[in-house]
Design a protein around this motif. Structure first.
Motif, PDB file in Angstrom:
ATOM      1  N   LEU A   6       0.710  -1.356   0.091  1.00  0.00           N
ATOM      2  CA  LEU A   6      -0.045   0.228   0.026  1.00  0.00           C
ATOM      3  C   LEU A   6       0.834   1.206  -0.043  1.00  0.00           C
ATOM      4  O   LEU A   6       0.775   2.203  -0.729  1.00  0.00           O
ATOM      5  N   ILE A   7       1.914   1.411   0.878  1.00  0.00           N
ATOM      6  CA  ILE A   7       2.859   2.429   0.819  1.00  0.00           C
ATOM      7  C   ILE A   7       3.507   2.601  -0.516  1.00  0.00           C
ATOM      8  O   ILE A   7       3.752   3.631  -1.029  1.00  0.00           O
ATOM      9  N   GLY A   8       3.762   1.349  -1.004  1.00  0.00           N
ATOM     10  CA  GLY A   8       4.416   1.236  -2.166  1.00  0.00           C
ATOM     11  C   GLY A   8       3.625   1.890  -3.412  1.00  0.00           C
ATOM     12  O   GLY A   8       3.982   2.690  -4.288  1.00  0.00           O
ATOM     13  N   VAL A   9       2.097   1.515  -3.205  1.00  0.00           N
ATOM     14  CA  VAL A   9       1.392   2.311  -4.359  1.00  0.00           C
ATOM     15  C   VAL A   9       1.323   3.665  -4.327  1.00  0.00           C
ATOM     16  O   VAL A   9       1.562   4.505  -5.311  1.00  0.00           O
ATOM     17  N   LEU A  10       1.270   4.249  -3.197  1.00  0.00           N
ATOM     18  CA  LEU A  10       1.208   5.487  -2.922  1.00  0.00           C
ATOM     19  C   LEU A  10       2.706   6.106  -3.475  1.00  0.00           C
ATOM     20  O   LEU A  10       2.675   7.323  -4.052  1.00  0.00           O
ATOM     21  N   ALA A  11       3.709   5.547  -3.121  1.00  0.00           N
ATOM     22  CA  ALA A  11       5.101   6.045  -3.822  1.00  0.00           C
ATOM     23  C   ALA A  11       5.061   5.872  -5.127  1.00  0.00           C
ATOM     24  O   ALA A  11       5.591   6.812  -5.950  1.00  0.00           O
ATOM     25  N   ALA A  12       4.360   4.938  -5.816  1.00  0.00           N
ATOM     26  CA  ALA A  12       4.537   4.885  -7.247  1.00  0.00           C
ATOM     27  C   ALA A  12       3.605   5.856  -7.822  1.00  0.00           C
ATOM     28  O   ALA A  12       4.346   6.769  -8.634  1.00  0.00           O
ATOM     29  N   ILE A  13       2.537   6.208  -7.088  1.00  0.00           N
ATOM     30  CA  ILE A  13       1.552   7.250  -7.770  1.00  0.00           C
ATOM     31  C   ILE A  13       2.232   8.630  -7.683  1.00  0.00           C
ATOM     32  O   ILE A  13       2.225   9.390  -8.377  1.00  0.00           O
ATOM     33  N   GLY A  37       3.601  15.699  -8.182  1.00  0.00           N
ATOM     34  CA  GLY A  37       2.934  16.657  -7.476  1.00  0.00           C
ATOM     35  C   GLY A  37       1.665  15.979  -6.697  1.00  0.00           C
ATOM     36  O   GLY A  37       1.237  16.670  -5.880  1.00  0.00           O
ATOM     37  N   SER A  38       1.394  15.009  -7.030  1.00  0.00           N
ATOM     38  CA  SER A  38       0.204  14.174  -6.408  1.00  0.00           C
ATOM     39  C   SER A  38       0.318  14.120  -4.803  1.00  0.00           C
ATOM     40  O   SER A  38      -0.596  14.273  -4.161  1.00  0.00           O
ATOM     41  N   ILE A  39       1.302  13.436  -4.463  1.00  0.00           N
ATOM     42  CA  ILE A  39       1.733  12.914  -3.146  1.00  0.00           C
ATOM     43  C   ILE A  39       2.790  13.169  -2.692  1.00  0.00           C
ATOM     44  O   ILE A  39       4.002  12.789  -3.108  1.00  0.00           O
ATOM     45  N   SER A  40       3.155  14.514  -1.897  1.00  0.00           N
ATOM     46  CA  SER A  40       4.511  15.053  -1.689  1.00  0.00           C
ATOM     47  C   SER A  40       4.460  15.271  -0.131  1.00  0.00           C
ATOM     48  O   SER A  40       3.511  15.489   0.546  1.00  0.00           O
ATOM     49  N   LEU A  41       5.723  15.090   0.366  1.00  0.00           N
ATOM     50  CA  LEU A  41       6.018  15.332   2.020  1.00  0.00           C
ATOM     51  C   LEU A  41       7.131  16.312   1.929  1.00  0.00           C
ATOM     52  O   LEU A  41       8.113  15.914   1.204  1.00  0.00           O
ATOM     53  N   ASN A  42       7.138  17.248   2.565  1.00  0.00           N
ATOM     54  CA  ASN A  42       8.353  18.209   2.817  1.00  0.00           C
ATOM     55  C   ASN A  42       8.914  18.737   1.603  1.00  0.00           C
ATOM     56  O   ASN A  42       9.925  18.664   1.329  1.00  0.00           O
ATOM     57  N   GLY A  43       8.040  18.950   0.521  1.00  0.00           N
ATOM     58  CA  GLY A  43       8.213  19.475  -0.806  1.00  0.00           C
ATOM     59  C   GLY A  43       8.828  18.504  -1.713  1.00  0.00           C
ATOM     60  O   GLY A  43       9.425  18.666  -2.843  1.00  0.00           O
ATOM     61  N   GLU A  44       8.734  17.171  -1.254  1.00  0.00           N
ATOM     62  CA  GLU A  44       9.369  16.142  -2.356  1.00  0.00           C
ATOM     63  C   GLU A  44       8.197  14.988  -2.364  1.00  0.00           C
ATOM     64  O   GLU A  44       7.275  14.898  -1.762  1.00  0.00           O
ATOM     65  N   SER A  45       8.420  14.162  -3.517  1.00  0.00           N
ATOM     66  CA  SER A  45       7.575  13.082  -3.587  1.00  0.00           C
ATOM     67  C   SER A  45       7.689  12.209  -2.650  1.00  0.00           C
ATOM     68  O   SER A  45       8.673  11.939  -2.031  1.00  0.00           O
ATOM     69  N   LEU A  46       6.525  11.369  -2.120  1.00  0.00           N
ATOM     70  CA  LEU A  46       6.598  10.553  -1.298  1.00  0.00           C
ATOM     71  C   LEU A  46       7.741   9.491  -1.436  1.00  0.00           C
ATOM     72  O   LEU A  46       8.467   9.207  -0.406  1.00  0.00           O
ATOM     73  N   PHE A  47       7.940   9.178  -2.647  1.00  0.00           N
ATOM     74  CA  PHE A  47       9.063   8.391  -3.219  1.00  0.00           C
ATOM     75  C   PHE A  47      10.310   8.578  -2.522  1.00  0.00           C
ATOM     76  O   PHE A  47      10.998   8.131  -1.925  1.00  0.00           O
TER      77      PHE A  47
END
Ligand code: PHE
Length: 469
Positions: free
Chosen positions: A367-374, A380-390
């Motif tokens: 599940l975390i991988g799916v979010l990282a892949a997206i 820009g879809s899922i980012s944390l601290n200005g960076e992609s989740l990945f």
């Protein structure tokens, strides 16, 4: 049956141990040899000037990463427990130690989430190279093909999912029947693939240039980070230290004095594979400078540069699937080893069955991988601290959590050694049969380890820059 009821678990315990030293060597080598060896190291060796990087890298392997590799395995074997319990039993401050033990388990688990996404890409390329081959006459073609795939969430998430399901299938079978069996079959195939590719590489025009490149000091081409940090960070990641894997694998080992020699063999094999991969990749790239590409970093090396060369080269149609199979085999055994500590933790400390624990861990990591892949497919879809989740996951785990875990392991090893808590099956101090100078090498390297790890930590967090600017 013993009074404590331990006989009930004989079957379970037996299954949760490697069948022999060779079983341990192959499985732990499977963990160590991964994407970092075949993908990251060749690029680093190129960008940081051949021997200019390789020499400091070897230094930190010998005096930092290998001693840590041995220490973590010994901690697990001696305590016959995963990081949480082993650190609790062996550290001077049990609760704090246990906290760090649990943190290493979390590190491996989080690494597994994005490692799976990357391995999904490899799997995609492996399958496509078998069925359709690559039609990428220039790097620009390869680049647009790659971007098309990467920005297609279905492709990205799809292969990640197939890969996660294969991991679930193997992990559910347990330590001996799952992890060890795959490594017993996969690792020899892997070594054969490397040998075939090396033989093929030696016939290429670029071979001698590649050989000269990695055996001489070249100027640094593209060094965005400090050389020492790159060398230390890579040495840790490639040997899988600081992320719970080795303590857990150590606990599946018998506490014999062969720990030292077994771990040494693995470290040597890991280093050899990094160097051979560099030779294979650089020879390939140096053979066809007309394709209009320089060696580039990150995904572009595997997914843009190489497909172009495979399209051009004689035999490329057969070499490409072999190459991607090789990378895939290396990655799957590493991925399983990143997931195993969390499974072991749920089994042993939360009393879950193997089946439940594996399903839960693989599903969450997926599940975390799916979010990282997206987060990569749709910028820009899922980012944390200005960076992609990945990017966020990759930086936090490998640059912050991993050195911290390694730091904790080195301190706990020294504490346990001093308190004579590290014992083998004959109740004698672990490593008692090793020559004195070997024990001194191990102890001194581990005593000094906190200094270099703190340096890494302060540098990557930018505290150094804050203090000295
Ligand atoms: N050592 C592996 C590699 O070189 C990486 C890894 C192993 C990551 C185990 C996580 C857990 O690619």
């Amino acid at each position: 049956m013993n009074n404590d009821g331990s006989a009930i678990n004989i079957d379970k315990d037996d299954e949760a141990h490697f069948s022999s030293d060779l079983g341990f060597i192959l499985t732990a080598a499977g963990s160590a040899i991964g994407l970092a060896n075949i993908w990251k190291f060749p690029y680093m060796a190129y960008a940081y000037g051949g021997l200019t990087l390789i020499l400091p890298y070897l230094f930190f392997m010998v005096f930092l990463a290998i001693p840590l590799f041995i220490a973590e395995t010994a901690i697990g074997a001696s305590a016959q427990a995963g990081p949480s319990t082993a650190f609790f039993l062996l550290g001077n401050r049990p609760r704090i130690s246990r906290f760090f033990g649990r943190m290493t388990v979390l590190t491996g688990f989080l690494i597994s989430s994005f490692y799976s996404v990357v391995t999904g890409w490899i799997l995609g390329y492996a399958i496509e190279s078998i069925f359709t081959g690559f039609q990428a006459p220039t790097c620009l073609h390869a680049q647009s093909l790659w971007h098309e795939k990467l920005h297609n969430p279905l492709w990205n998430v799809g292969y990640h999912t197939i890969f996660a399901l294969s991991c679930l299938f193997i992990l559910q079978k347990g330590v001996k029947q799952g992890l060890e069996k795959l490594s017993r079959i996969g690792m020899p195939i892997f070594f054969i693939c490397v040998a075939i590719l090396c033989a093929w590489t030696s016939t290429l025009d670029g071979f001698s240039k590649a050989l000269t490149y990695i055996t001489s000091f070249q100027p640094i081409k593209d060094g965005s980070e400090l050389l020492i940090l790159v060398a230390i960070g890579h040495a840790f990641f490639t040997l899988s230290v600081g992320q719970g894997t080795l303590v857990t694998y150590g606990s599946y080992m018998k506490k014999t004095s062969t720990i030292f020699s077994s771990t040494l063999i693995i470290a040597l094999a890991d280093t050899l594979i990094s160097l051979l991969s560099t030779l294979i990749l650089l020879s390939t790239v140096f053979s066809d400078p007309s394709a209009g590409s320089e060696l580039t970093s990150g995904p572009s090396l595997l997914f843009e540069t190489l497909p172009t060369f495979f399209t051009h080269m004689h035999g490329g149609r057969f070499i490409a699937p072999l190459f991607f199979l090789l990378v895939f085999l290396a990655a799957i055994t590493s991925q399983l080893s990143a997931l195993e500590p969390m499974i072991h933790f749920l089994e042993r400390e939360k009393n879950k069955t193997r089946k439940k624990a594996t399903t839960l861990v693989v599903a969450l990591s997926w599940l975390i991988g799916v979010l990282a892949a997206i987060s990569i497919s749709i910028p820009g879809s899922i980012s944390l601290n200005g960076e992609s989740l990945f990017g966020f996951l990759s930086f936090t785990t490998t640059s912050l959590m991993l050195p911290l875990g390694a730091l904790a392991a080195s301190i706990i090893f020294i504490q346990a050694y001093r308190a004579k808590k590290l014992i083998d099956e004959t109740n004698r101090p672990l490593f008692h049969s090793l020559p004195r100078w070997v024990r001194s090498y191990l102890l001194w390297s581990l005593k000094l380890a906190p200094i270099s790890i703190t340096f890494v930590f302060l540098s990557v967090t930018g505290i150094f820059t804050l203090l000295f600017s």
